[in-house]
Design a protein around this motif. Sequence first.
Motif, short mmCIF file in Angstrom:
data_model
loop_
_atom_site.label_atom_id
_atom_site.label_comp_id
_atom_site.label_asym_id
_atom_site.label_seq_id
_atom_site.Cartn_x
_atom_site.Cartn_y
_atom_site.Cartn_z
N GLY B 301 0.86 11.52 19.90
CA GLY B 301 1.20 10.13 20.22
C GLY B 301 0.40 9.16 19.35
N VAL B 302 -0.90 9.45 19.21
CA VAL B 302 -1.75 8.58 18.40
C VAL B 302 -1.31 8.63 16.93
CG1 VAL B 302 -4.10 8.07 17.69
CG2 VAL B 302 -3.67 8.94 19.99
N GLY B 303 -0.99 9.82 16.47
CA GLY B 303 -0.53 9.95 15.09
C GLY B 303 0.73 9.15 14.84
N ALA B 304 1.69 9.28 15.74
CA ALA B 304 2.93 8.52 15.59
C ALA B 304 2.65 7.03 15.62
CB ALA B 304 3.92 8.90 16.69
N ALA B 305 1.71 6.62 16.47
CA ALA B 305 1.34 5.20 16.53
C ALA B 305 0.77 4.75 15.19
CB ALA B 305 0.32 4.98 17.66
N GLU B 306 -0.11 5.55 14.63
CA GLU B 306 -0.71 5.19 13.33
C GLU B 306 0.37 5.09 12.25
OE1 GLU B 306 -3.98 4.49 12.52
OE2 GLU B 306 -3.30 4.08 10.46
N GLY B 307 1.26 6.07 12.23
CA GLY B 307 2.34 6.04 11.25
C GLY B 307 3.20 4.80 11.42
N ALA B 308 3.55 4.50 12.65
CA ALA B 308 4.40 3.34 12.92
C ALA B 308 3.69 2.04 12.56
CB ALA B 308 4.81 3.33 14.40
N GLY B 390 1.84 5.90 21.66
CA GLY B 390 2.82 6.24 20.62
C GLY B 390 4.15 5.55 20.87
N MET B 391 4.58 5.55 22.12
CA MET B 391 5.86 4.90 22.45
C MET B 391 5.76 3.39 22.25
SD MET B 391 7.67 6.74 25.67
CE MET B 391 6.49 6.31 26.91
N ARG B 392 4.69 2.80 22.81
CA ARG B 392 4.56 1.35 22.79
C ARG B 392 4.42 0.83 21.36
NH1 ARG B 392 6.79 0.84 25.86
NH2 ARG B 392 5.69 1.84 27.54
N VAL B 393 3.58 1.51 20.58
CA VAL B 393 3.32 1.05 19.21
C VAL B 393 4.56 1.25 18.33
CG1 VAL B 393 1.96 1.52 17.13
CG2 VAL B 393 0.83 1.29 19.35
N SER B 394 5.26 2.34 18.52
CA SER B 394 6.45 2.55 17.68
C SER B 394 7.56 1.59 18.10
CB SER B 394 6.92 4.00 17.74
OG SER B 394 7.31 4.36 19.05
N GLU B 395 7.60 1.24 19.37
CA GLU B 395 8.57 0.22 19.83
C GLU B 395 8.26 -1.12 19.16
OE1 GLU B 395 9.46 -0.15 24.15
OE2 GLU B 395 8.92 -2.24 23.86
N THR B 396 6.99 -1.47 19.13
CA THR B 396 6.58 -2.72 18.48
C THR B 396 6.84 -2.65 16.97
OG1 THR B 396 4.88 -2.93 20.17
CG2 THR B 396 4.72 -4.41 18.29
N GLY B 397 6.65 -1.46 16.41
CA GLY B 397 6.92 -1.29 14.98
C GLY B 397 8.37 -1.59 14.64
N VAL B 398 9.27 -1.15 15.49
CA VAL B 398 10.69 -1.48 15.31
C VAL B 398 10.86 -3.00 15.36
CG1 VAL B 398 12.98 -1.34 16.39
CG2 VAL B 398 11.55 0.72 16.21
N GLN B 399 10.19 -3.63 16.31
CA GLN B 399 10.34 -5.08 16.50
C GLN B 399 9.83 -5.85 15.28
OE1 GLN B 399 11.95 -5.80 19.21
NE2 GLN B 399 11.93 -8.02 19.12
N VAL B 400 8.72 -5.41 14.70
CA VAL B 400 8.19 -6.09 13.51
C VAL B 400 9.23 -6.06 12.39
CG1 VAL B 400 6.46 -5.92 11.66
CG2 VAL B 400 5.75 -5.64 14.05
N HIS B 401 10.01 -4.99 12.32
CA HIS B 401 11.04 -4.86 11.28
C HIS B 401 12.25 -5.75 11.52
CE1 HIS B 401 8.86 -1.22 10.10
NE2 HIS B 401 9.60 -1.16 9.01
N GLY B 402 12.34 -6.40 12.68
CA GLY B 402 13.55 -7.19 12.97
C GLY B 402 14.78 -6.30 12.87
N GLU B 408 18.48 3.04 10.43
CA GLU B 408 17.70 4.27 10.28
C GLU B 408 16.99 4.40 8.94
OE1 GLU B 408 16.70 6.45 12.28
OE2 GLU B 408 17.98 6.33 14.04
N GLU B 409 17.54 3.80 7.88
CA GLU B 409 16.96 4.07 6.58
C GLU B 409 15.53 3.57 6.42
OE1 GLU B 409 19.93 1.11 4.57
OE2 GLU B 409 18.36 1.53 3.12
N THR B 410 15.10 2.60 7.24
CA THR B 410 13.72 2.12 7.10
C THR B 410 12.70 3.13 7.63
OG1 THR B 410 13.65 1.08 9.29
CG2 THR B 410 14.40 -0.29 7.45
N GLY B 411 13.12 3.98 8.54
CA GLY B 411 12.20 4.97 9.10
C GLY B 411 11.46 4.49 10.34
N ALA B 412 11.50 3.18 10.63
CA ALA B 412 10.81 2.67 11.82
C ALA B 412 11.40 3.28 13.09
CB ALA B 412 10.91 1.14 11.88
N ALA B 413 12.72 3.41 13.11
CA ALA B 413 13.39 3.96 14.28
C ALA B 413 13.01 5.42 14.51
CB ALA B 413 14.91 3.83 14.13
N GLN B 414 12.75 6.13 13.41
CA GLN B 414 12.42 7.56 13.57
C GLN B 414 11.13 7.76 14.36
OE1 GLN B 414 12.20 9.93 9.96
NE2 GLN B 414 11.49 11.72 11.13
N TYR B 415 10.12 6.95 14.07
CA TYR B 415 8.88 7.07 14.85
C TYR B 415 9.18 6.90 16.34
CZ TYR B 415 6.17 6.64 10.53
OH TYR B 415 5.64 6.84 9.28
#
Lengths: 567, 567
Positions: B301-308, B390-402, B408-415
């Motif tokens: 989870g932490v790793g996915a958060a860092e990646g996101a 991991g869930m919360r940060v990757s959700e926010t990562g998607v949001q930062v991308h608008g 899918e091509e940005t990769g934010a959704a994959q995290y």
Amino acid sequence: MPYRAPISDYELLFRHVVGFDQIAATEKFADASEDVVSAILNEAGKMCEEVMAPLQRPGDLEPARLENGVLRTSPGYGDGWKAIAEGGWIGMSGNPEYGGMGLPMTLTTAVNEMMSAACLSLQLAPLMTQGQIEALEHHASDELKALYLPKMMAGEWSGTMNLTEPQAGSDVGALTSKAEPNGDGTYAVSGQKIYISWGDNDFAENICHLVLARLPGAVPGTKGISLFLVPKYLPDENGNPGVANDLKVVSLEHKMGLHGSPTCVMQYDGAKGWLVGKEHGGMAAMFTMMNNARLGVGGQGVGAAEGAYQHALAYALERKQGKTPSGTIIDHADVRRMLMSMRADTFAARAIMLANAAAIDMATATGDPEWVARAALLTPIGKAFGTETGMRVSETGVQVHGGMGFIEETGAAQYYRDVRVTAIYEGTNGIQAMDLVARKMMDGGEAAARLLDEIEDHAEKARATLPDLAGPVWEATESLRETTEWIVAQGDMNVRFAGAVPYLNAFARVLGAHFHLKAALAETDGPRFKLARFYINALLPEYAGLLVQAQNGADDVYALSAEELAA
Amino acid sequence: MPYRAPISDYELLFRHVVGFDQIAATEKFADASEDVVSAILNEAGKMCEEVMAPLQRPGDLEPARLENGVLRTSPGYGDGWKAIAEGGWIGMSGNPEYGGMGLPMTLTTAVNEMMSAACLSLQLAPLMTQGQIEALEHHASDELKALYLPKMMAGEWSGTMNLTEPQAGSDVGALTSKAEPNGDGTYAVSGQKIYISWGDNDFAENICHLVLARLPGAVPGTKGISLFLVPKYLPDENGNPGVANDLKVVSLEHKMGLHGSPTCVMQYDGAKGWLVGKEHGGMAAMFTMMNNARLGVGGQGVGAAEGAYQHALAYALERKQGKTPSGTIIDHADVRRMLMSMRADTFAARAIMLANAAAIDMATATGDPEWVARAALLTPIGKAFGTETGMRVSETGVQVHGGMGFIEETGAAQYYRDVRVTAIYEGTNGIQAMDLVARKMMDGGEAAARLLDEIEDHAEKARATLPDLAGPVWEATESLRETTEWIVAQGDMNVRFAGAVPYLNAFARVLGAHFHLKAALAETDGPRFKLARFYINALLPEYAGLLVQAQNGADDVYALSAEELAA
């Protein structure tokens, strides 16, 4: 994936929570009697259960696709659209002069929510068309209205919104699409637009695009933007689709969800268009469409939440695991906590959406500036909290499913993937929150204060009957008032913006508690009371932490430089 | 999708936050000097950046597939596995007697987290193998150890965990797989197992399955479960893979994410297996493996958060939008708030995981029951909060991308999709929370109290230097202590369980604040201090609402009957 329309929730909300009687008492909406409302909810609910819900999975499994430039929609979507159109659900709130039913937005909001719960991907098509109908009603010439509105309300033609360009997203003023006068009153529109939901389909005879573009010599920014109606096929002298216009779908996006809804890149190459509204007055028309769409998107979030809740509940009732009285996981305290949270939040978000729609109706019917301000205040809260609730509830729905939640065949994951975009499109939730603390507070917080007064007055009266619930609602409202006053006092907009999202969420928490309290009063020893008690005891307390963050100022969020963030 | 290993974070955490010096001072881990640690982090980080990160997207786009019964992994995964194996990263904490490096779990946790951030799907393969290594080290016969451990540590063979059956998920005691003695000391294992991560691959010479099954005459429930080692190929007299065993992959699941990791339905038809641990002692061995895996999954989870986070930051730094000093969205207050939240939460979750691992190392090295209890207490918190982050940060990562976040091509959704399962597998986060308030409080809350004492003592001392941060940490801890005492006093387990998840999250919030405060003290005028200030001012206050919910009792969650929930 069965879906059951939550008719009794709407009826209770209409009757006891959002004051539908007030709306029905206006001249404009005098036809919306309790009987009419009930008949419409039941009829629409039936269509959602029987026609739309079965389209939810097929749209995910067989996405819309582009075949040699021709858009093919998911299996069954054509029939689904036809059912929506024939039910009159597209033009429900449209002007009867052009074939609409002239019903309140409150009712349309309930019907739209049911359609979203049943099949979010398909529902986006009528939602976009409704937004266009409202924009044309308010801003188009009588000629355009007479030609286009009846076709759109009947669902013969569909509508889209074309705002975004690759370099112009939240900053719509940066768009560069052009419109050159053709000399005959029409314009040649050129440019590329992205993220065009339902930019094409194979079930409507014609697709009508509302496109933002710049006239020659327009000033930079939003003040130089005009709005054009650009149909896929140019209407012939009889108003039927004639020759193809100079526009095309370049490609479809590959998205995380909402696969049944084609998200198009559109190319306009001197396509013939008609001006809607005034020259350089595109933003005003666009805001009409966007406010409608924001209400609609908030409702999409609530619909997805309802769908995810019903889905998770059904699973919990049948999944055998562990030694419990019923033998299923429904008896576990943590599963109950999840289901109660899902249901209580969905109810709160639904009430906020309906209250938002009710304020729009009262504003339309009475022209009273207080109702106009109320509607404007609630729109960003409803959009953001409705979609936030869609995300949170569908996330919990996956969790209730355990391992099966991650497996696509159960459908729990689809709600989670599909609803994610609702927090982004029609203005990200961050944009909504900024709108709330800036534009919607330009009155010095007056509209907000009026609403908070109402909530406190109501809580005061409720103390006699339900003191344990009314007390916390009053206290939370008072804290929200203090923070609101603090926000209004901040001259530095970044100070407001840094706390805007937590502030909006706290506001929604309090509003939700107010509406739950109203529902509890209507049923003081029934399920509504129990749901309200859970919400107020367990979920409302979140407001306090959110308000602390809302008032934390901008220094902390800007404390790290861009370089330090990347280090 | 570049990834940069956050080496300096680990170094700071080791040195100033989780007390790595204590670990290095033990005889067992005397080799883990600061130089060795630094060299290992850098070498592993380089492998993650250069070899694993490029495999993140291909695994999503070309999932593992079953071709006529043969499993084909995603492009490049074989080379990725080889790099992991050759780096020694599988057997890092393994017994040197069998080819491991004997390094502390604290270090392995950091390396596993980096691998997760770079490519979560592939990282799950060595993680499962590590769990098996630990189970065999503790419970297998010397003969099995000598044969299997060197192969697994070298990555020649890989390992899996086989617990779940269709009717036995969280309730593992309901499993029905059977093991019949063959008369030669081996067993014939039969049954179907589901959700088997990396149940097969095409890069290891052999796949070793640890399978839970029942011996003839075993009592029902968990006390009748035994553990068996069942290899895909039976080792020949030289210990090389020989004839195929009677087992197969029946099918692969179609999942929301983690596409590069094959999730298998496994069928055992009298497959030859060897008993690991005692007859009917399978749960003890399983818990060894699961505790290891829980630590590992929290780290995922932490790793996915860092990646996101890195992904979203890179986007924010380059996305031009609006009129801001830099011209990019990084200057917007709400974008800053999102990035700061992501970073601060990731740091908190990382610190909790490393503290958990450090407690395990101290328990291993010293046998001190206080360290054993500390490790046991932190495991459910780390697993649940790490994956929640991991869930919360990757959700926010998607949001930062608008809008791009949903494409899918940005990769934010994959995290966002990939990490979702981490909150479910190895015991759902609800199960973790129940473990925390029940099993981990069987000592009357002693282990928790000891930890809270430490946090308060630390905050007291920090008051002299950083009063504005230390004060809130002390107060939050005191509130957590009161709730902890209340929980311990509840005899009705459902009362504890109803508030278990919010309690766990509040505990994690407070722990995170404690570790941020430690980091801030190490760098009182630098970025660590600023990050800690944001966390303590803006995120920590959430604890109060969570503790209210934690103490709300069971009545509210059970208030609606199953029928009322469905009405």
